[in-house]
Design a protein around this motif. Structure first.
Motif, PDB file in Angstrom:
ATOM      1  N   ILE A 153       5.403   1.525   3.270  1.00  0.00           N
ATOM      2  CA  ILE A 153       4.390   0.940   2.387  1.00  0.00           C
ATOM      3  C   ILE A 153       3.323   0.297   3.254  1.00  0.00           C
ATOM      4  CG2 ILE A 153       3.985  -0.629   0.461  1.00  0.00           C
ATOM      5  CD1 ILE A 153       7.087  -0.567   0.106  1.00  0.00           C
ATOM      6  N   ALA A 154       2.106   0.758   3.059  1.00  0.00           N
ATOM      7  CA  ALA A 154       1.020   0.186   3.849  1.00  0.00           C
ATOM      8  C   ALA A 154       0.326  -0.870   3.014  1.00  0.00           C
ATOM      9  CB  ALA A 154       0.052   1.289   4.236  1.00  0.00           C
ATOM     10  N   PRO A 192      -2.416  -3.151 -10.889  1.00  0.00           N
ATOM     11  CA  PRO A 192      -2.860  -1.855 -11.410  1.00  0.00           C
ATOM     12  C   PRO A 192      -1.877  -0.727 -11.077  1.00  0.00           C
ATOM     13  CG  PRO A 192      -4.551  -2.892 -10.027  1.00  0.00           C
ATOM     14  CD  PRO A 192      -3.322  -3.706  -9.889  1.00  0.00           C
ATOM     15  N   PRO A 193      -1.975   0.385 -11.798  1.00  0.00           N
ATOM     16  CA  PRO A 193      -1.056   1.502 -11.558  1.00  0.00           C
ATOM     17  C   PRO A 193      -1.220   2.068 -10.147  1.00  0.00           C
ATOM     18  CG  PRO A 193      -2.441   1.914 -13.487  1.00  0.00           C
ATOM     19  CD  PRO A 193      -2.922   0.663 -12.878  1.00  0.00           C
ATOM     20  N   GLY A 194      -0.142   2.572  -9.642  1.00  0.00           N
ATOM     21  CA  GLY A 194      -0.185   3.291  -8.364  1.00  0.00           C
ATOM     22  C   GLY A 194      -0.414   2.444  -7.138  1.00  0.00           C
ATOM     23  N   LYS A 197       4.273  -0.592  -6.533  1.00  0.00           N
ATOM     24  CA  LYS A 197       5.289  -1.521  -7.054  1.00  0.00           C
ATOM     25  C   LYS A 197       6.692  -0.899  -6.972  1.00  0.00           C
ATOM     26  CE  LYS A 197       2.840  -1.961 -10.883  1.00  0.00           C
ATOM     27  NZ  LYS A 197       1.568  -1.304 -10.483  1.00  0.00           N
ATOM     28  N   THR A 198       6.763   0.368  -7.385  1.00  0.00           N
ATOM     29  CA  THR A 198       8.066   1.036  -7.327  1.00  0.00           C
ATOM     30  C   THR A 198       8.532   1.158  -5.882  1.00  0.00           C
ATOM     31  OG1 THR A 198       7.284   2.292  -9.209  1.00  0.00           O
ATOM     32  CG2 THR A 198       9.295   3.067  -8.167  1.00  0.00           C
ATOM     33  N   LEU A 199       7.596   1.475  -5.006  1.00  0.00           N
ATOM     34  CA  LEU A 199       7.945   1.600  -3.592  1.00  0.00           C
ATOM     35  C   LEU A 199       8.522   0.288  -3.065  1.00  0.00           C
ATOM     36  CD1 LEU A 199       4.932   3.474  -1.911  1.00  0.00           C
ATOM     37  CD2 LEU A 199       7.104   4.395  -2.655  1.00  0.00           C
ATOM     38  N   ASP A 250      10.798  -0.488 -14.563  1.00  0.00           N
ATOM     39  CA  ASP A 250       9.382  -0.152 -14.492  1.00  0.00           C
ATOM     40  C   ASP A 250       8.791  -0.289 -15.901  1.00  0.00           C
ATOM     41  OD1 ASP A 250       7.060   0.576 -13.346  1.00  0.00           O
ATOM     42  OD2 ASP A 250       7.595   2.648 -12.931  1.00  0.00           O
ATOM     43  N   ASN A 298       1.708  -3.265 -15.542  1.00  0.00           N
ATOM     44  CA  ASN A 298       0.261  -3.289 -15.316  1.00  0.00           C
ATOM     45  C   ASN A 298      -0.373  -4.295 -16.255  1.00  0.00           C
ATOM     46  OD1 ASN A 298       0.786  -0.980 -13.832  1.00  0.00           O
ATOM     47  ND2 ASN A 298       0.396   0.363 -15.576  1.00  0.00           N
ATOM     48  N   ILE A 330      -2.940   3.059   4.446  1.00  0.00           N
ATOM     49  CA  ILE A 330      -2.293   4.013   3.534  1.00  0.00           C
ATOM     50  C   ILE A 330      -2.695   5.437   3.904  1.00  0.00           C
ATOM     51  CG2 ILE A 330      -2.132   4.767   1.114  1.00  0.00           C
ATOM     52  CD1 ILE A 330      -2.569   1.811   0.323  1.00  0.00           C
ATOM     53  N   HIS A 334      -0.146   8.447   5.016  1.00  0.00           N
ATOM     54  CA  HIS A 334       0.012   9.721   4.317  1.00  0.00           C
ATOM     55  C   HIS A 334      -0.640  10.885   5.063  1.00  0.00           C
ATOM     56  CE1 HIS A 334       2.107   8.248   0.840  1.00  0.00           C
ATOM     57  NE2 HIS A 334       1.302   7.206   0.839  1.00  0.00           N
ATOM     58  N   GLY A 358      -3.192   3.107  -4.006  1.00  0.00           N
ATOM     59  CA  GLY A 358      -2.403   3.833  -3.009  1.00  0.00           C
ATOM     60  C   GLY A 358      -2.083   5.240  -3.493  1.00  0.00           C
ATOM     61  N   ALA A 359      -1.725   5.327  -4.775  1.00  0.00           N
ATOM     62  CA  ALA A 359      -1.359   6.631  -5.330  1.00  0.00           C
ATOM     63  C   ALA A 359      -2.563   7.577  -5.292  1.00  0.00           C
ATOM     64  CB  ALA A 359      -0.854   6.461  -6.750  1.00  0.00           C
ATOM     65  N   GLU A 362      -3.089   8.784  -1.732  1.00  0.00           N
ATOM     66  CA  GLU A 362      -2.079   9.789  -1.393  1.00  0.00           C
ATOM     67  C   GLU A 362      -2.466  11.121  -2.031  1.00  0.00           C
ATOM     68  OE1 GLU A 362       1.555  12.080  -1.814  1.00  0.00           O
ATOM     69  OE2 GLU A 362       0.535  11.154  -3.498  1.00  0.00           O
TER      70      GLU A 362
HETATM   71  P1  ATP Z   1       2.901   2.486 -11.670  1.00  0.00           P
HETATM   72  O1  ATP Z   1       2.398   1.156 -12.062  1.00  0.00           O
HETATM   73  O2  ATP Z   1       2.030   3.608 -12.136  1.00  0.00           O
HETATM   74  O3  ATP Z   1       4.368   2.696 -11.902  1.00  0.00           O
HETATM   75  P2  ATP Z   1       3.408   1.821  -8.943  1.00  0.00           P
HETATM   76  O4  ATP Z   1       2.607   0.624  -8.613  1.00  0.00           O
HETATM   77  O5  ATP Z   1       4.850   1.637  -9.174  1.00  0.00           O
HETATM   78  O6  ATP Z   1       2.703   2.613 -10.089  1.00  0.00           O
HETATM   79  P3  ATP Z   1       4.261   3.642  -6.961  1.00  0.00           P
HETATM   80  O7  ATP Z   1       5.015   4.514  -7.894  1.00  0.00           O
HETATM   81  O8  ATP Z   1       5.044   2.729  -6.125  1.00  0.00           O
HETATM   82  O9  ATP Z   1       3.184   2.847  -7.767  1.00  0.00           O
HETATM   83  O10 ATP Z   1       3.322   4.516  -6.045  1.00  0.00           O
HETATM   84  C1  ATP Z   1       2.994   5.837  -6.349  1.00  0.00           C
HETATM   85  C2  ATP Z   1       2.739   6.606  -5.086  1.00  0.00           C
HETATM   86  O11 ATP Z   1       1.538   6.157  -4.484  1.00  0.00           O
HETATM   87  C3  ATP Z   1       3.801   6.401  -4.043  1.00  0.00           C
HETATM   88  O12 ATP Z   1       4.812   7.345  -4.133  1.00  0.00           O
HETATM   89  C4  ATP Z   1       3.034   6.537  -2.741  1.00  0.00           C
HETATM   90  O13 ATP Z   1       2.923   7.861  -2.367  1.00  0.00           O
HETATM   91  C5  ATP Z   1       1.655   6.057  -3.088  1.00  0.00           C
HETATM   92  N1  ATP Z   1       1.429   4.640  -2.725  1.00  0.00           N
HETATM   93  C6  ATP Z   1       1.048   3.657  -3.564  1.00  0.00           C
HETATM   94  N2  ATP Z   1       0.880   2.503  -2.911  1.00  0.00           N
HETATM   95  C7  ATP Z   1       1.169   2.744  -1.627  1.00  0.00           C
HETATM   96  C8  ATP Z   1       1.193   1.940  -0.456  1.00  0.00           C
HETATM   97  N3  ATP Z   1       0.864   0.648  -0.487  1.00  0.00           N
HETATM   98  N4  ATP Z   1       1.546   2.529   0.708  1.00  0.00           N
HETATM   99  C9  ATP Z   1       1.870   3.824   0.751  1.00  0.00           C
HETATM  100  N5  ATP Z   1       1.862   4.637  -0.313  1.00  0.00           N
HETATM  101  C10 ATP Z   1       1.503   4.132  -1.487  1.00  0.00           C
END
Ligand code: ATP
Length: 584
Positions: A153-154, A192-194, A197-199, A250, A298, A330, A334, A358-359, A362
């Motif tokens: 995670i960056a 915000p999305p992506g 958070k899941t990471l 989530d 979110n 990031i 990637h 981040g998403a 990527e």
């Molecule tokens: P959501 O709110 O939509 O569930 P989220 O915040 O949980 O999104 P993730 O599922 O963790 O987002 O991230 C989605 C993808 O985006 C990851 O699989 C990764 O490839 C990329 N990504 C997002 N943030 C980062 C980060 N900080 N560093 C590296 N990759 C990232």
């Protein structure tokens, strides 16, 4: 049970009933049977016209005459009836009427029908149970190879730091228990999305070397009644059985929306039940058990307050959009395994991807790689990235589509720098943890995170300072761009400043002119207030505004320095701010 299962067994049931009834009636109706009185029967016997009689235990017996006519008559159930018939040369067949086929077959069918139905019902229930189990059977990610770590995670440095603290908590809860320290039960990641958070949640589980159980709030929508709650219970049971673990929910907003109350008959009752189950489970497990619940949303604003209470998700971590440095990190992460052409300057790409999550970053590199592959080019070029850029932006929200304009960036930078500078100048104990021109989830524009000195009471001076800090953004805009070019960006600042001024004068009795009157009480009792309070608030805000402008003018070079740094870096932290202001 799903509709499918239900349909299946209803069809089977119908077929079986039709079949059995059909066979029964076929056999029954194919023969013309005359019902005769017992007396007539006796006459036929005496006349030697009866060929055979089927004896059975039922109230009727049947038989056949020599001419083939079939008949039924009352069963006399008298002793020696069989002998009497035999003596009269009648064949006595001790069986049932209609023969084995006619009697037994429908029964066989009925019985098999019942078995089939029972089987299907059982199967259906099993299916539902299986579904439930499947849903609760959230893939526990346990193998430690290939699992996400904090290195994957960056950016998100603050969030990572916060979560790293918990690793030790999970690993050695006893150590903390000895000191009476309580492990937070729930951590809410919002942003915000992506944004990763899941990471982050996955990385926490990996680093703590515990299983990771994940569910999504949206899976709980439209589930069978009671299934959501039961699923939550199963989830926690599983986690407890596994010992230490990280549970990740989530999209918690989908199940944790502010509850509608008990008299609601809307579909959200099921949601309420699920949420209640979650709250109960969260209060249920022992502290320092090594289980931690992480949730992501979110939309923190829509969450039920009960979720945010102590003992639940009482630790909240904001995961914002990445600033330019985080974006670069990031992209590097990637881009590591991708054949990027030498002329690609990732820093430049990072600069051009303001507001990208981040998403999205990527996705950008992935799309570029796909275009390169399609063209059979040996490397990913700037051209591929430019094409991918447009692709990624299509379908994104409008807000994300417009990359921030240079002017907007400048205005936001000066506005935020204004807040930060005033904060530091009115009280050097004020901390400005972070200033950013990337919007936080709470608003547009940027933000300046001021942390006032930690005190139980706020003094009059503190409130005055906070009002001045709030006015710092607008004042900076006016000084740099001119009174004609002030923007709408200050609306929430002005709201805050006005609220603080009204409280100061009307609730806390901090104005000589207005005295110690509490305007809250006056308003609550529907007493009319004269406009004196409003007048005083206006005077006060104007006076403070002039003062703030003076502060900024005296510190104009610092204002420029801060703003320039912000334009370049998009966000700066306390250390850098202090360095710029020579306060270190
Ligand atoms: P959501 O709110 O939509 O569930 P989220 O915040 O949980 O999104 P993730 O599922 O963790 O987002 O991230 C989605 C993808 O985006 C990851 O699989 C990764 O490839 C990329 N990504 C997002 N943030 C980062 C980060 N900080 N560093 C590296 N990759 C990232």
């Amino acid at each position: 049970m799903k509709v499918d299962g239900k349909k299946k067994y209803l069809i089977a049931l119908a077929v079986i009933i039709i079949l059995s009834v059909g066979i029964y009636f076929y056999i029954d109706n194919n023969k013309e049977i005359n019902e005769i009185s017992y007396r007539t029967f006796n006459e036929f016997v005496e006349k030697g016209e009866v060929k055979e009689v089927y004896l059975n235990e039922s109230p009727k017996i049947s038989g056949k005459l020599h001419d083939g006519t079939e008949f039924i008559t009352d069963n006399p159930r008298i002793e020696n009836f069989k002998e009497k018939l035999l003596l009269a040369n009648v064949d006595v067949i001790e069986t049932v009427r209609g023969g084995i086929v006619g009697q037994i077959l429908p029964m066989v069918f009925m019985l098999s029908g019942i078995f089939v139905i029972a089987y299907l019902i059982k199967n259906g229930t099993k299916q539902a149970e299986k579904e439930m189990a499947n849903m609760a059977n959230v893939e526990a990610e346990t193998s430690l190879s290939k699992r996400i770590t904090f290195k994957d995670i960056a950016g998100n440095e603050e969030a990572k730091e916060s979560l790293k603290e918990l690793v030790d908590f999970i690993k050695e809860p006893e150590k903390y228990a000895k000191y009476g320290a309580r492990m937070p039960r729930g951590v809410l990641l919002y942003g915000p999305p992506g944004t990763g958070k899941t990471l982050l949640a996955k990385a926490l589980a990996t680093e703590a070397e515990v299983p990771f159980y994940a569910v999504s709030g949206s899976d709980f929508i439209q589930v069978y009644a009671g299934l959501g709650a039961s699923r939550i219970r199963k989830l926690f049971k599983k986690a407890k059985e596994a010992g230490k673990s990280v549970i990740f929910i989530d999209e918690i907003d989908a199940l944790g929306k502010a509850r509608k109350g008990t008299n609601s008959n809307s579909g959200s009752e099921e949601g309420d039940r699920t949420l209640n189950a979650l709250l109960t489970e969260m209060s249920g497990f022992k502290e320092n058990e090594g289980i931690i619940v992480l949730a992501a949303t979110n939309r923190i604003d829509t969450l039920d307050e009960a979720l945010l209470r102590p003992g639940r998700f009482d630790r909240q971590i904001e995961i914002g959009l990445p600033d330019v440095n985080a974006r670069l990190a990031i992209l590097k992460l990637h881009g590591k395994d991708k054949p990027l052409a030498e002329d690609i300057d990732l820093r430049e790409v990072a600069r051009e991807t303001v507001y990208f999550s981040g998403a999205m970053l990527e996705n950008l590199l992935n799309e570029a790689a796909m275009i390169a592959a399609r063209n059979k080019d040996s490397k990913i070029t700037v051209d591929h990235i430019n094409k991918a850029y447009l692709k990624v932006l299509v379908g994104e929200e409008k807000k994300d589509r417009s990359s921030i304009s240079k002017e907007d960036k400048e205005i936001t930078a000066y506005h935020e720098a204004g807040h930060a500078l005033v904060a530091k100048r009115v009280d050097k104990n004020n901390k400005v943890a972070k200033v950013s021109i990337i919007p936080s989830t709470k608003g547009m524009g940027g933000f300046s995170l001021n942390i006032p000195p930690d005190r139980m009471y706020q003094t009059k001076k503190d409130i005055e300072n906070n009002i001045k800090i709030a006015l710092g953004g607008r004042a900076a805009e006016e000084i740099i761009f001119g009174a004609e070019y002030i923007t709408t960006g200050a609306s929430s600042d002005l709201k805050k400043a006005t609220e603080m001024a009204i409280s100061m004068l009307g609730s806390y009795g901090m104005d000589k002119d207005l005295g110690l009157v509490s305007y809250d009480v006056i308003v609550n009792n529907n007493l009319t207030t004269d406009s004196k309070l409003v007048e005083r608030v206006k005077e006060l805000l104007n006076a403070f505004y002039e003062e703030v402008k003076k502060i900024l003018l005296q510190n104009k070079e610092y204002l420029h320095a801060l703003a320039h740094k912000l334009i370049l870096e998009e966000s700066i932290n306390e250390e850098e701010i202090n360095r710029i202001l020579y306060m270190e």
